[in-house]
Motif scaffolding. Structure first.
Motif, short mmCIF file in Angstrom:
data_model
loop_
_atom_site.label_atom_id
_atom_site.label_comp_id
_atom_site.label_asym_id
_atom_site.label_seq_id
_atom_site.Cartn_x
_atom_site.Cartn_y
_atom_site.Cartn_z
N MET A 1 -4.49 4.51 7.58
CA MET A 1 -4.34 3.55 6.51
C MET A 1 -5.09 2.27 6.86
O MET A 1 -4.68 1.52 7.75
CB MET A 1 -2.85 3.24 6.28
CG MET A 1 -2.58 2.14 5.27
SD MET A 1 -3.19 2.53 3.62
CE MET A 1 -3.47 0.87 3.00
N VAL B 1 3.50 0.52 2.72
CA VAL B 1 2.42 0.02 1.86
C VAL B 1 2.94 -0.26 0.46
O VAL B 1 2.61 -1.29 -0.15
CB VAL B 1 1.25 1.03 1.83
CG1 VAL B 1 0.21 0.63 0.80
CG2 VAL B 1 0.62 1.15 3.21
N LEU C 1 3.27 5.14 4.11
CA LEU C 1 3.04 5.01 2.66
C LEU C 1 4.11 4.15 2.02
O LEU C 1 3.81 3.31 1.15
CB LEU C 1 3.01 6.39 2.00
CG LEU C 1 1.93 7.38 2.44
CD1 LEU C 1 1.91 8.58 1.50
CD2 LEU C 1 0.56 6.74 2.51
N TRP D 1 -4.89 7.69 2.48
CA TRP D 1 -3.57 7.08 2.61
C TRP D 1 -3.32 6.07 1.48
O TRP D 1 -2.25 6.07 0.87
CB TRP D 1 -3.44 6.39 3.96
CG TRP D 1 -3.49 7.31 5.15
CD1 TRP D 1 -4.51 8.12 5.52
CD2 TRP D 1 -2.46 7.48 6.13
NE1 TRP D 1 -4.19 8.79 6.67
CE2 TRP D 1 -2.95 8.41 7.08
CE3 TRP D 1 -1.21 6.92 6.32
CZ2 TRP D 1 -2.21 8.81 8.19
CZ3 TRP D 1 -0.46 7.30 7.43
CH2 TRP D 1 -0.95 8.25 8.35
N ARG D 2 -4.29 5.22 1.23
CA ARG D 2 -4.09 4.19 0.20
C ARG D 2 -3.88 4.80 -1.17
O ARG D 2 -2.96 4.42 -1.91
CB ARG D 2 -5.28 3.22 0.18
CG ARG D 2 -5.08 2.03 -0.75
CD ARG D 2 -6.28 1.11 -0.74
NE ARG D 2 -6.53 0.53 0.56
CZ ARG D 2 -5.94 -0.56 1.02
NH1 ARG D 2 -5.02 -1.18 0.28
NH2 ARG D 2 -6.24 -1.04 2.21
N LEU E 1 -3.70 -1.97 7.43
CA LEU E 1 -2.23 -1.90 7.42
C LEU E 1 -1.60 -3.18 7.98
O LEU E 1 -0.65 -3.72 7.41
CB LEU E 1 -1.76 -0.69 8.22
CG LEU E 1 -0.25 -0.49 8.29
CD1 LEU E 1 0.34 -0.27 6.90
CD2 LEU E 1 0.09 0.71 9.19
#
Length: 300
Positions: free
Chosen positions: A228, A119, A116, A82-83, A231
């Motif tokens: 993630m 983030v 996403l 995810w990151r 988060l």
């Protein structure tokens, strides 16, 4: 308020990640309008939301980013996480945003793409002027307290969502049989006929013996079997005004997350009719909400 519907003219883009695979997507010709940078949900792709885009196109330019293994982007081996997926979306956008000078840039995402996008906003406050998140999968901290240790020992990938994804059918004789076999079932319950057609047309590819999902079930399962990290340490750092729409019939655990989100100054929330994919159930009404929000914020 009536929202004009208009066929969208798309231009393809592609960009190679340092990992070697190619990310792809489409965007509209810059017209001096505010631009929406959009990331889809898990196993979906940008053009599957085409019924909503047809209503938004008269008011916005559009940039659709298909994540690794989704749409026309390469599967590229194992899921990068995810990151890293968020970092890749940032790199792609930085390479393209010069096409839209002197207009508002709005980060937008659904589900996985909503996370996403959050983030991106939390770690890069100058990337977008505003965030619009559609039913982002923000697991509450109470859930993460058992997800994190399971992830460390490799057992979280065995969760029910990931298991169902692995068993998902991915092949049909043709587009029509895929449409007939999927309409009204499972996650597609309540979807408009236009949204179902967009799923079949843009989420599947022609192969020698029929049609196949562009996003392999194994990739969908990898994403459901991961999360993630950190988060809820990132979200309070949001400096970008963030509007979140939650479906009233979406996942029950999101209600707990909503209570926590109320504590973040930059976040406003609204509950709308529909489930997790409310924008596929009600594309026109969703577009109307966003157009109205844009007008109220004097972004248009």
């Amino acid at each position: 308020m009536e929202t004009e519907v208009q066929a969208v003219s798309w231009q393809p883009w592609q960009w190679q990640a340092k990992e070697g695979f190619w990310l792809r997507g489409v965007h509209t010709q810059p017209r001096g309008l505010p631009v929406l940078h959009f990331i889809h949900g898990n196993s979906y792709c940008g053009r599957m939301y085409e019924p909503m885009w047809e209503y938004l196109y008269p008011h916005f330019d559009l940039f659709l980013h298909d994540a690794q293994g989704h749409g026309n982007s390469d599967v590229g081996g194992r899921f990068v996480g995810w990151r890293r997926s968020a970092e890749l979306a940032k790199e792609v956008w930085l390479a393209h945003r010069h096409l839209w000078p002197d207009v508002p840039h709005i980060g937008m995402g659904h589900s996985f793409g909503g996370v996403l996008t959050s983030v991106l906003g939390a770690t890069n406050p100058n990337l977008f002027e505003r965030l619009w998140l559609l039913d982002p999968i923000l697991m509450p901290p109470r859930y993460l307290r058992w997800v994190e240790p399971l992830q460390r020992i490799g057992l979280y990938k065995l969760n029910p969502y990931s298991g169902r994804a692995r068993k998902r059918r991915d092949h049909w004789p043709d587009h029509e049989s895929a449409y007939t076999g999927l309409v009204g079932r499972g996650m597609f319950k309540g979807w408009s006929p236009q949204a179902m057609r967009a799923y079949v047309d843009h989420g599947m590819e022609q192969v020698e013996d029929g049609v196949r999902l562009k996003c392999p079930p194994s990739r969908e399962a990898e994403i459901f079997g991961s999360y993630m990290p950190g988060l809820w340490k990132l979200l309070p750092k949001l400096e970008v005004p963030t509007d979140i729409l939650f479906g009233q019939d979406s996942y029950p655990f999101l209600r707990e997350s909503q209570q926590r989100l109320l504590q973040i100054k930059q976040v406003t929330m609204e509950t709308v009719p529909g489930g997790h994919c409310f924008m596929q159930e009600h594309p026109e009404q969703t577009a109307q909400r966003l157009v109205q929000r844009c007008a109220e914020l004097s972004l248009a």
